[in-house]
Design a protein around this motif. Sequence first.
Motif, PDB file in Angstrom:
ATOM      1  N   GLU A   1      -5.584 -11.894  -4.582  1.00 28.82           N
ATOM      2  CA  GLU A   1      -6.482 -10.884  -5.025  1.00 28.82           C
ATOM      3  C   GLU A   1      -7.821 -11.197  -4.851  1.00 28.82           C
ATOM      4  OE1 GLU A   1      -6.794  -7.354  -6.675  1.00 28.82           O
ATOM      5  OE2 GLU A   1      -4.908  -8.504  -7.433  1.00 28.82           O
ATOM      6  N   GLY A   2      -8.866 -10.368  -4.267  1.00 31.00           N
ATOM      7  CA  GLY A   2     -10.129 -10.590  -4.013  1.00 31.00           C
ATOM      8  C   GLY A   2     -10.342 -11.172  -2.764  1.00 31.00           C
ATOM      9  N   ARG A   3      -9.191 -11.623  -2.026  1.00 27.87           N
ATOM     10  CA  ARG A   3      -9.504 -12.401  -0.807  1.00 27.87           C
ATOM     11  C   ARG A   3      -8.793 -11.639   0.289  1.00 27.87           C
ATOM     12  NH1 ARG A   3      -7.088 -17.034   0.307  1.00 27.87           N
ATOM     13  NH2 ARG A   3      -5.376 -16.708  -1.165  1.00 27.87           N
ATOM     14  N   PHE A   4      -7.644 -10.936   0.079  1.00 27.88           N
ATOM     15  CA  PHE A   4      -6.985  -9.978   1.166  1.00 27.88           C
ATOM     16  C   PHE A   4      -7.051  -8.588   0.687  1.00 27.88           C
ATOM     17  CE2 PHE A   4      -3.340 -13.445   2.323  1.00 27.88           C
ATOM     18  CZ  PHE A   4      -4.332 -14.245   2.390  1.00 27.88           C
ATOM     19  N   THR A   5      -7.108  -7.852   1.831  1.00 30.09           N
ATOM     20  CA  THR A   5      -7.458  -6.516   1.757  1.00 30.09           C
ATOM     21  C   THR A   5      -6.369  -5.860   2.653  1.00 30.09           C
ATOM     22  OG1 THR A   5      -9.629  -6.445   1.230  1.00 30.09           O
ATOM     23  CG2 THR A   5      -8.689  -4.367   1.949  1.00 30.09           C
ATOM     24  N   ILE A   6      -5.158  -4.854   1.975  1.00 28.72           N
ATOM     25  CA  ILE A   6      -4.501  -4.137   2.622  1.00 28.72           C
ATOM     26  C   ILE A   6      -5.002  -2.943   3.051  1.00 28.72           C
ATOM     27  CG2 ILE A   6      -3.124  -3.465   0.896  1.00 28.72           C
ATOM     28  CD1 ILE A   6      -0.545  -3.773   2.347  1.00 28.72           C
ATOM     29  N   SER A   7      -4.713  -2.266   4.236  1.00 28.97           N
ATOM     30  CA  SER A   7      -5.226  -0.773   4.518  1.00 28.97           C
ATOM     31  C   SER A   7      -4.204  -0.410   5.597  1.00 28.97           C
ATOM     32  CB  SER A   7      -6.624  -0.853   4.823  1.00 28.97           C
ATOM     33  OG  SER A   7      -6.781  -1.657   6.242  1.00 28.97           O
TER      34      SER A   7
ATOM     35  N   ILE B   1       0.989  -1.120   0.165  1.00 24.87           N
ATOM     36  CA  ILE B   1       0.006  -0.027  -0.151  1.00 24.87           C
ATOM     37  C   ILE B   1       0.777   1.252   0.041  1.00 24.87           C
ATOM     38  CG2 ILE B   1      -0.319   0.112   2.308  1.00 24.87           C
ATOM     39  CD1 ILE B   1      -3.271   0.921   1.839  1.00 24.87           C
ATOM     40  N   SER B   2       0.647   2.194  -0.865  1.00 29.75           N
ATOM     41  CA  SER B   2       1.413   3.567  -0.902  1.00 29.75           C
ATOM     42  C   SER B   2       0.975   4.363   0.460  1.00 29.75           C
ATOM     43  CB  SER B   2       0.806   4.368  -2.157  1.00 29.75           C
ATOM     44  OG  SER B   2      -0.549   4.523  -1.987  1.00 29.75           O
ATOM     45  N   ARG B   3       1.910   5.371   0.485  1.00 27.63           N
ATOM     46  CA  ARG B   3       2.214   6.128   1.676  1.00 27.63           C
ATOM     47  C   ARG B   3       0.847   6.510   2.341  1.00 27.63           C
ATOM     48  NH1 ARG B   3       6.148  10.569   0.823  1.00 27.63           N
ATOM     49  NH2 ARG B   3       4.905  10.904  -1.263  1.00 27.63           N
ATOM     50  N   TRP B   4      -0.091   7.325   1.421  1.00 28.55           N
ATOM     51  CA  TRP B   4      -1.403   7.632   1.933  1.00 28.55           C
ATOM     52  C   TRP B   4      -2.492   6.828   1.455  1.00 28.55           C
ATOM     53  CZ3 TRP B   4      -1.067  11.377   5.423  1.00 28.55           C
ATOM     54  CH2 TRP B   4       0.179  11.937   5.404  1.00 28.55           C
ATOM     55  N   GLY B   5      -2.242   5.615   1.148  1.00 28.25           N
ATOM     56  CA  GLY B   5      -3.222   4.452   0.788  1.00 28.25           C
ATOM     57  C   GLY B   5      -3.848   4.814  -0.526  1.00 28.25           C
ATOM     58  N   GLY B   6      -3.372   5.406  -1.323  1.00 29.35           N
ATOM     59  CA  GLY B   6      -4.097   5.716  -2.601  1.00 29.35           C
ATOM     60  C   GLY B   6      -4.131   4.734  -3.816  1.00 29.35           C
ATOM     61  N   ARG B   7      -3.043   3.763  -3.318  1.00 30.53           N
ATOM     62  CA  ARG B   7      -2.526   2.808  -4.261  1.00 30.53           C
ATOM     63  C   ARG B   7      -2.449   1.360  -3.249  1.00 30.53           C
ATOM     64  NH1 ARG B   7       2.492   3.085  -8.050  1.00 30.53           N
ATOM     65  NH2 ARG B   7       3.361   4.246  -5.958  1.00 30.53           N
ATOM     66  N   ALA B   8      -2.871   0.393  -3.978  1.00 32.91           N
ATOM     67  CA  ALA B   8      -2.617  -1.191  -3.456  1.00 32.91           C
ATOM     68  C   ALA B   8      -2.106  -2.048  -4.482  1.00 32.91           C
ATOM     69  CB  ALA B   8      -3.639  -1.302  -2.769  1.00 32.91           C
TER      70      ALA B   8
ATOM     71  N   LYS C   1      -2.587   6.343  13.346  1.00 28.20           N
ATOM     72  CA  LYS C   1      -2.411   5.129  14.518  1.00 28.20           C
ATOM     73  C   LYS C   1      -1.046   4.329  14.103  1.00 28.20           C
ATOM     74  CE  LYS C   1      -6.937   4.607  15.939  1.00 28.20           C
ATOM     75  NZ  LYS C   1      -8.276   3.515  16.071  1.00 28.20           N
ATOM     76  N   ASN C   2      -0.291   4.868  13.036  1.00 23.69           N
ATOM     77  CA  ASN C   2       0.869   4.096  12.458  1.00 23.69           C
ATOM     78  C   ASN C   2       0.872   2.713  12.540  1.00 23.69           C
ATOM     79  OD1 ASN C   2       1.998   6.729  13.001  1.00 23.69           O
ATOM     80  ND2 ASN C   2       3.472   6.218  14.270  1.00 23.69           N
ATOM     81  N   THR C   3      -0.430   2.374  11.846  1.00 22.20           N
ATOM     82  CA  THR C   3      -0.689   0.722  11.732  1.00 22.20           C
ATOM     83  C   THR C   3      -1.222   0.518  10.376  1.00 22.20           C
ATOM     84  OG1 THR C   3      -1.317   0.916  14.079  1.00 22.20           O
ATOM     85  CG2 THR C   3      -1.984  -1.024  12.763  1.00 22.20           C
ATOM     86  N   VAL C   4      -0.557  -0.710   9.883  1.00 20.28           N
ATOM     87  CA  VAL C   4      -1.150  -1.105   8.558  1.00 20.28           C
ATOM     88  C   VAL C   4      -1.897  -2.730   9.101  1.00 20.28           C
ATOM     89  CG1 VAL C   4       1.059  -2.506   8.216  1.00 20.28           C
ATOM     90  CG2 VAL C   4      -0.392  -1.740   5.949  1.00 20.28           C
TER      91      VAL C   4
END
Length: 121
Positions: free
Chosen positions: A65-71, A51-58, A76-79
Amino acid sequence: QVQLVESGGGMVQAGGSLRLSCAASARTFSSYAMGWFRQAPEKEREFVAAISRWGGRADYVESVEGRFTISRDNAKNTVFLQMNMLKPEDTAVYYCAAGRFGRTATEYTYWGQGTQVTVSS
Protein backbone atom coordinates in the motif's frame (compact mmCIF):
# COMPACT_ATOMS: atom_id res chain seq x y z
CA GLN A 1 -10.68 -18.90 -22.69
CA VAL A 2 -8.50 -15.94 -21.73
CA GLN A 3 -4.77 -15.86 -22.30
CA LEU A 4 -2.69 -13.54 -20.15
CA VAL A 5 0.88 -12.54 -20.89
CA GLU A 6 2.93 -10.60 -18.33
CA SER A 7 5.92 -8.44 -19.15
CA GLY A 8 8.07 -5.81 -17.52
CA GLY A 9 9.83 -7.84 -14.89
CA GLY A 10 13.54 -7.59 -14.29
CA MET A 11 16.23 -6.77 -11.80
CA VAL A 12 16.33 -3.47 -9.96
CA GLN A 13 18.05 -2.03 -6.91
CA ALA A 14 16.16 -1.33 -3.74
CA GLY A 15 14.29 1.95 -4.00
CA GLY A 16 13.84 1.59 -7.73
CA SER A 17 10.73 1.15 -9.83
CA LEU A 18 9.29 -1.30 -12.31
CA ARG A 19 6.07 -1.35 -14.28
CA LEU A 20 4.50 -4.70 -15.00
CA SER A 21 2.03 -5.16 -17.83
CA CYS A 22 -0.38 -7.98 -18.49
CA ALA A 23 -1.97 -8.25 -21.92
CA ALA A 24 -5.18 -10.24 -22.24
CA SER A 25 -6.50 -11.98 -25.31
CA ALA A 26 -10.16 -11.65 -24.40
CA ARG A 27 -12.42 -9.30 -26.28
CA THR A 28 -14.49 -9.29 -23.09
CA PHE A 29 -11.59 -8.02 -20.99
CA SER A 30 -13.84 -5.58 -19.17
CA SER A 31 -15.94 -8.52 -17.96
CA TYR A 32 -13.18 -9.53 -15.59
CA ALA A 33 -11.70 -8.10 -12.48
CA MET A 34 -7.93 -8.36 -12.62
CA GLY A 35 -5.48 -9.23 -9.92
CA TRP A 36 -1.76 -9.45 -9.34
CA PHE A 37 -0.27 -12.15 -7.16
CA ARG A 38 3.33 -13.03 -6.37
CA GLN A 39 5.24 -16.07 -5.22
CA ALA A 40 8.67 -15.95 -3.65
CA PRO A 41 10.89 -19.04 -3.44
CA GLU A 42 9.59 -21.56 -0.92
CA LYS A 43 6.62 -19.37 -0.09
CA GLU A 44 2.97 -19.58 -0.97
CA ARG A 45 1.46 -17.43 -3.66
CA GLU A 46 0.13 -14.22 -2.14
CA PHE A 47 -2.27 -11.52 -3.21
CA VAL A 48 -0.74 -8.19 -4.20
CA ALA A 49 -3.44 -6.04 -5.80
CA ALA A 50 -6.79 -6.20 -7.55
CA ILE A 51 -8.83 -3.87 -9.71
CA SER A 52 -12.50 -4.04 -10.57
CA ARG A 53 -13.81 -4.45 -14.11
CA TRP A 54 -13.99 -0.74 -14.90
CA GLY A 55 -11.27 0.39 -12.52
CA GLY A 56 -13.55 1.95 -9.93
CA ARG A 57 -12.21 -0.16 -7.08
CA ALA A 58 -8.71 -1.21 -6.17
CA ASP A 59 -7.38 -3.24 -3.30
CA TYR A 60 -3.83 -3.84 -2.09
CA VAL A 61 -2.07 -6.04 0.38
CA GLU A 62 -0.88 -3.89 3.25
CA SER A 63 2.80 -4.46 2.52
CA VAL A 64 2.57 -2.67 -0.85
CA GLU A 65 0.00 0.00 0.00
CA GLY A 66 1.33 3.41 -1.00
CA ARG A 67 4.13 1.92 -3.13
CA PHE A 68 2.28 -0.07 -5.81
CA THR A 69 -0.53 1.10 -8.07
CA ILE A 70 -2.75 -1.15 -10.14
CA SER A 71 -4.49 0.25 -13.21
CA ARG A 72 -6.10 -0.99 -16.39
CA ASP A 73 -6.78 0.12 -19.92
CA ASN A 74 -9.83 -1.73 -21.20
CA ALA A 75 -9.38 -0.35 -24.71
CA LYS A 76 -6.00 -2.10 -24.85
CA ASN A 77 -6.97 -5.19 -22.85
CA THR A 78 -4.10 -4.52 -20.48
CA VAL A 79 -3.63 -4.27 -16.74
CA PHE A 80 -0.61 -2.64 -15.14
CA LEU A 81 1.19 -2.76 -11.83
CA GLN A 82 3.39 0.25 -11.14
CA MET A 83 5.84 -0.67 -8.42
CA ASN A 84 7.79 2.10 -6.70
CA MET A 85 10.17 2.12 -3.74
CA LEU A 86 10.88 -1.55 -4.29
CA LYS A 87 12.32 -3.59 -1.47
CA PRO A 88 14.27 -6.86 -1.52
CA GLU A 89 11.25 -8.57 0.03
CA ASP A 90 9.28 -7.74 -3.13
CA THR A 91 11.42 -10.25 -5.01
CA ALA A 92 9.11 -12.89 -6.48
CA VAL A 93 7.49 -14.17 -9.61
CA TYR A 94 4.52 -11.92 -10.31
CA TYR A 95 1.36 -13.33 -11.89
CA CYS A 96 -1.65 -11.57 -13.27
CA ALA A 97 -5.05 -13.19 -13.11
CA ALA A 98 -8.56 -12.60 -14.44
CA GLY A 99 -11.75 -13.42 -12.59
CA ARG A 100 -13.79 -11.95 -9.76
CA PHE A 101 -12.64 -9.07 -7.61
CA GLY A 102 -11.03 -10.39 -4.46
CA ARG A 103 -7.93 -11.38 -2.55
CA THR A 104 -8.01 -15.15 -2.87
CA ALA A 105 -6.53 -17.09 -5.77
CA THR A 106 -9.67 -19.20 -6.11
CA GLU A 107 -11.62 -16.15 -7.25
CA TYR A 108 -9.54 -15.94 -10.41
CA THR A 109 -10.07 -18.28 -13.32
CA TYR A 110 -7.29 -17.40 -15.72
CA TRP A 111 -3.60 -16.94 -14.96
CA GLY A 112 -0.55 -15.75 -16.79
CA GLN A 113 2.80 -17.51 -16.84
CA GLY A 114 4.48 -15.05 -14.51
CA THR A 115 7.33 -12.57 -14.72
CA GLN A 116 10.33 -12.46 -12.41
CA VAL A 117 11.03 -9.38 -10.31
CA THR A 118 14.32 -9.28 -8.42
CA VAL A 119 15.19 -6.45 -6.07
CA SER A 120 18.76 -6.25 -4.86
CA SER A 121 19.80 -4.54 -1.66
